[in-house]
Design a protein around this motif. Structure first.
Motif, PDB file in Angstrom:
ATOM      1  N   THR A 261       0.826  -1.207   0.000  1.00 42.23           N
ATOM      2  CA  THR A 261       0.000   0.000   0.000  1.00 42.23           C
ATOM      3  C   THR A 261       0.863   1.260   0.000  1.00 42.23           C
ATOM      4  OG1 THR A 261      -1.854   1.159   1.080  1.00 42.23           O
ATOM      5  CG2 THR A 261      -0.237   0.122   2.524  1.00 42.23           C
ATOM      6  N   THR A 262       0.448   2.231  -0.797  1.00 42.84           N
ATOM      7  CA  THR A 262       1.163   3.499  -0.865  1.00 42.84           C
ATOM      8  C   THR A 262       0.685   4.424   0.248  1.00 42.84           C
ATOM      9  OG1 THR A 262      -0.487   4.392  -2.424  1.00 42.84           O
ATOM     10  CG2 THR A 262       1.449   3.317  -3.361  1.00 42.84           C
ATOM     11  N   ALA A 263       1.602   5.216   0.760  1.00 39.71           N
ATOM     12  CA  ALA A 263       1.293   6.254   1.730  1.00 39.71           C
ATOM     13  C   ALA A 263       2.117   7.478   1.355  1.00 39.71           C
ATOM     14  CB  ALA A 263       1.597   5.794   3.151  1.00 39.71           C
ATOM     15  N   ASP A 264       2.089   8.511   2.189  1.00 42.38           N
ATOM     16  CA  ASP A 264       2.715   9.784   1.817  1.00 42.38           C
ATOM     17  C   ASP A 264       4.196   9.647   1.496  1.00 42.38           C
ATOM     18  OD1 ASP A 264       0.303  10.953   2.188  1.00 42.38           O
ATOM     19  OD2 ASP A 264       0.832  12.076   3.995  1.00 42.38           O
ATOM     20  N   ASN A 265       4.895   8.772   2.207  1.00 44.10           N
ATOM     21  CA  ASN A 265       6.354   8.755   2.109  1.00 44.10           C
ATOM     22  C   ASN A 265       6.915   7.447   1.562  1.00 44.10           C
ATOM     23  OD1 ASN A 265       5.471   7.379   4.375  1.00 44.10           O
ATOM     24  ND2 ASN A 265       7.238   7.929   5.629  1.00 44.10           N
ATOM     25  N   GLY A 266       6.065   6.538   1.093  1.00 43.57           N
ATOM     26  CA  GLY A 266       6.590   5.289   0.566  1.00 43.57           C
ATOM     27  C   GLY A 266       5.545   4.203   0.512  1.00 43.57           C
ATOM     28  N   ILE A 267       6.014   2.955   0.538  1.00 51.22           N
ATOM     29  CA  ILE A 267       5.139   1.791   0.393  1.00 51.22           C
ATOM     30  C   ILE A 267       5.338   0.855   1.576  1.00 51.22           C
ATOM     31  CG2 ILE A 267       4.677  -0.272  -1.000  1.00 51.22           C
ATOM     32  CD1 ILE A 267       5.382   1.337  -3.449  1.00 51.22           C
ATOM     33  N   TYR A 268       4.231   0.484   2.204  1.00 52.12           N
ATOM     34  CA  TYR A 268       4.238  -0.488   3.286  1.00 52.12           C
ATOM     35  C   TYR A 268       3.876  -1.859   2.719  1.00 52.12           C
ATOM     36  CZ  TYR A 268       4.364   3.426   6.568  1.00 52.12           C
ATOM     37  OH  TYR A 268       4.739   4.556   7.266  1.00 52.12           O
ATOM     38  N   VAL A 269       4.562  -2.888   3.214  1.00 52.86           N
ATOM     39  CA  VAL A 269       4.289  -4.261   2.808  1.00 52.86           C
ATOM     40  C   VAL A 269       3.717  -4.995   4.018  1.00 52.86           C
ATOM     41  CG1 VAL A 269       5.194  -6.319   1.692  1.00 52.86           C
ATOM     42  CG2 VAL A 269       6.300  -4.100   1.297  1.00 52.86           C
ATOM     43  N   ILE A 270       2.557  -5.623   3.838  1.00 57.54           N
ATOM     44  CA  ILE A 270       1.795  -6.191   4.948  1.00 57.54           C
ATOM     45  C   ILE A 270       1.399  -7.619   4.589  1.00 57.54           C
ATOM     46  CG2 ILE A 270      -0.216  -5.803   6.445  1.00 57.54           C
ATOM     47  CD1 ILE A 270      -0.090  -2.994   4.477  1.00 57.54           C
ATOM     48  N   ASP A 271       1.491  -8.540   5.542  1.00 56.25           N
ATOM     49  CA  ASP A 271       1.044  -9.901   5.247  1.00 56.25           C
ATOM     50  C   ASP A 271      -0.461 -10.015   5.448  1.00 56.25           C
ATOM     51  OD1 ASP A 271       0.508 -10.310   7.967  1.00 56.25           O
ATOM     52  OD2 ASP A 271       2.268 -11.584   8.298  1.00 56.25           O
ATOM     53  N   ALA A 272      -1.012 -11.181   5.145  1.00 53.94           N
ATOM     54  CA  ALA A 272      -2.464 -11.346   5.159  1.00 53.94           C
ATOM     55  C   ALA A 272      -3.067 -11.248   6.559  1.00 53.94           C
ATOM     56  CB  ALA A 272      -2.833 -12.691   4.528  1.00 53.94           C
ATOM     57  N   SER A 273      -2.229 -11.343   7.597  1.00 51.83           N
ATOM     58  CA  SER A 273      -2.729 -11.195   8.960  1.00 51.83           C
ATOM     59  C   SER A 273      -2.713  -9.747   9.433  1.00 51.83           C
ATOM     60  CB  SER A 273      -1.905 -12.057   9.913  1.00 51.83           C
ATOM     61  OG  SER A 273      -0.590 -11.549  10.053  1.00 51.83           O
ATOM     62  N   GLY A 274      -2.183  -8.834   8.601  1.00 49.66           N
ATOM     63  CA  GLY A 274      -2.116  -7.431   8.965  1.00 49.66           C
ATOM     64  C   GLY A 274      -0.825  -7.017   9.625  1.00 49.66           C
ATOM     65  N   CYS A 275       0.186  -7.895   9.636  1.00 51.04           N
ATOM     66  CA  CYS A 275       1.483  -7.573  10.234  1.00 51.04           C
ATOM     67  C   CYS A 275       2.385  -6.895   9.201  1.00 51.04           C
ATOM     68  CB  CYS A 275       2.164  -8.828  10.753  1.00 51.04           C
ATOM     69  SG  CYS A 275       1.327  -9.569  12.169  1.00 51.04           S
ATOM     70  N   THR A 276       3.113  -5.878   9.618  1.00 53.23           N
ATOM     71  CA  THR A 276       4.017  -5.162   8.735  1.00 53.23           C
ATOM     72  C   THR A 276       5.250  -6.007   8.447  1.00 53.23           C
ATOM     73  OG1 THR A 276       3.307  -3.075   9.739  1.00 53.23           O
ATOM     74  CG2 THR A 276       5.297  -3.027   8.387  1.00 53.23           C
ATOM     75  N   LEU A 277       5.531  -6.216   7.165  1.00 50.00           N
ATOM     76  CA  LEU A 277       6.729  -6.943   6.753  1.00 50.00           C
ATOM     77  C   LEU A 277       7.887  -6.002   6.481  1.00 50.00           C
ATOM     78  CD1 LEU A 277       5.123  -9.522   4.284  1.00 50.00           C
ATOM     79  CD2 LEU A 277       5.657  -9.832   6.712  1.00 50.00           C
ATOM     80  N   GLY A 278       7.572  -4.773   6.088  1.00 45.81           N
ATOM     81  CA  GLY A 278       8.630  -3.818   5.815  1.00 45.81           C
ATOM     82  C   GLY A 278       8.097  -2.545   5.195  1.00 45.81           C
ATOM     83  N   PHE A 279       9.033  -1.661   4.875  1.00 45.21           N
ATOM     84  CA  PHE A 279       8.677  -0.344   4.350  1.00 45.21           C
ATOM     85  C   PHE A 279       9.719   0.085   3.325  1.00 45.21           C
ATOM     86  CE2 PHE A 279       9.229   4.325   4.656  1.00 45.21           C
ATOM     87  CZ  PHE A 279       7.999   4.698   4.111  1.00 45.21           C
ATOM     88  N   ILE A 280       9.246   0.634   2.207  1.00 49.57           N
ATOM     89  CA  ILE A 280      10.113   1.123   1.138  1.00 49.57           C
ATOM     90  C   ILE A 280       9.943   2.642   1.041  1.00 49.57           C
ATOM     91  CG2 ILE A 280      10.734   0.947  -1.288  1.00 49.57           C
ATOM     92  CD1 ILE A 280       9.130  -1.729  -1.310  1.00 49.57           C
ATOM     93  N   PRO A 281      10.894   3.433   1.509  1.00 50.02           N
ATOM     94  CA  PRO A 281      10.778   4.886   1.369  1.00 50.02           C
ATOM     95  C   PRO A 281      11.035   5.293  -0.076  1.00 50.02           C
ATOM     96  CG  PRO A 281      12.897   4.321   2.298  1.00 50.02           C
ATOM     97  CD  PRO A 281      12.147   3.026   2.154  1.00 50.02           C
ATOM     98  N   LEU A 282      10.338   6.310  -0.515  1.00 48.03           N
ATOM     99  CA  LEU A 282      10.496   6.809  -1.875  1.00 48.03           C
ATOM    100  C   LEU A 282      10.785   8.301  -1.853  1.00 48.03           C
ATOM    101  CD1 LEU A 282       7.537   4.925  -3.611  1.00 48.03           C
ATOM    102  CD2 LEU A 282       9.971   4.427  -3.862  1.00 48.03           C
ATOM    103  N   PRO A 283      11.520   8.805  -2.835  1.00 42.30           N
ATOM    104  CA  PRO A 283      11.814  10.240  -2.872  1.00 42.30           C
ATOM    105  C   PRO A 283      10.620  11.087  -3.293  1.00 42.30           C
ATOM    106  CG  PRO A 283      12.815   9.126  -4.747  1.00 42.30           C
ATOM    107  CD  PRO A 283      12.270   8.062  -3.856  1.00 42.30           C
ATOM    108  N   TRP A 284       9.567  10.454  -3.824  1.00 43.31           N
ATOM    109  CA  TRP A 284       8.351  11.170  -4.214  1.00 43.31           C
ATOM    110  C   TRP A 284       7.150  10.452  -3.607  1.00 43.31           C
ATOM    111  CZ3 TRP A 284      11.511   8.999  -8.209  1.00 43.31           C
ATOM    112  CH2 TRP A 284      12.527   9.856  -8.635  1.00 43.31           C
TER     113      TRP A 284
END
Length: 314
Positions: A261-284
């Protein structure tokens, strides 16, 4: 309004610009490490949009289709690097989906309808009203099982003159709809404050929908999950995820069932249980994302002014 001829080039063939490794990538679960490298380069595929959004991969034609909502274009990117217009101008098209026969389905915020198009043809309205009231401003659309289309209908396109035309809503609700292409039946499946993006799990048993009413002063800033039952009935509505920063906006679900899922500062990666797997920051600030390309391992990401991509390991 008649569409101009397709094929206006916005970018000539050529290799994408490549950034160095993205600083600040966070991997919270080792399963993500097998998919996402810390030194993954960011590919800049195109720039110059005003509000890029709603990417969809066209497997048969080997291209990515996406919208520039404010500049009122639908465009296609090809692997040789060239970008051309498909529809120009549009009625503030946002969401896009692709039918098996190659027909494109669109969410028109200007005409407040779901429409169909083929390359080079004018868009034709398909769904315009619900129980006598004009739709608000359809935003996002996906194909579902059994010849159905599912779409969201918030008020963003009638709230902002940059993304549509100012108007009073004719419906007292903002909803998720299911349209049966065989029967023409339109069914209101669920209500949210401002439903935005939506996506199915790989087994089609879960539907994810973002509520982004915070964009216009509301409280909505969540991804909600629904159980999908017989005839598409939605039950078990529950909060699925809230991002640490900003509002979860666009989303894509991969073959593992992970939600990106995209958010203001990057992309969050979430598993099917709703746990955060990681985050990808983006310059835009990203607006949406989808999977495509060879083996479906390229993550295409629309930002307001750019189209970028990441090539995943798996």
């Amino acid at each position: 309004m008649k569409n101009a001829l397709i094929g206006t080039f916005l970018r000539l063939p050529g290799a994408p610009e490549t950034s160095g490794p993205l600083p600040g990538i966070r991997i919270d679960d080792p399963t993500l490490a097998a998919v996402l490298d810390f030194d993954i380069p960011l590919l800049l595929l195109h720039e110059g949009t005003t509000l890029g959004d709603s990417p969809v991969w066209d497997q048969d034609r080997n291209r990515l289709i996406w919208s520039d909502v404010i500049s009122r274009r639908v465009m296609a990117w090809h692997p040789d690097g060239h970008v051309h217009t498909i529809i120009d101008p549009t009625w503030f098209i946002n969401g896009n989906a692709l039918l098996p026969d190659g027909t494109l389905v669109h969410c028109e915020q200007g005409r407040r309808c779901i429409s169909l198009s083929r390359d080079g043809q004018e868009t034709l309205p398909l769904v315009t009203h619900y129980q006598g009231g004009r739709l608000n401003a359809p935003n996002a659309i996906v194909t579902g099982p059994n010849h159905t289309l599912w779409f969201t209908d918030p008020i963003f396109g009638i709230h902002s003159a940059r993304e549509g035309y100012i108007a009073a809503p004719e419906l007292p609700h903002r909803s998720v709809y299911r349209y049966d292409r065989k029967t023409g039946d339109l069914t209101r499946m669920a209500d949210l404050d401002q439903p935005d993006a939506l996506a199915f799990s790989p087994d089609r048993k879960t539907l994810y929908v973002t509520d982004t009413s915070r964009k216009i002063g509301g409280q909505g800033c969540h991804i909600h999950a629904f159980d999908v039952g017989r005839h598409g009935k939605l039950t078990g509505k529950r909060p699925f995820y809230s991002t640490e920063n900003g509002v979860p906006d666009g989303l894509a679900v991969d073959h593992r069932g992970w939600v990106w899922t995209t958010a203001d500062n990057g992309i969050y990666v979430i598993d099917a249980s709703g746990c955060t797997l990681g985050f990808i920051p983006l310059p835009w600030s990203p607006t949406n994302c989808t999977f495509g390309g060879p083996e479906n391992r390229r993550l295409f990401i629309t930002c307001r002014e750019k189209l970028v991509a990441l090539d995943l390991s798996d």
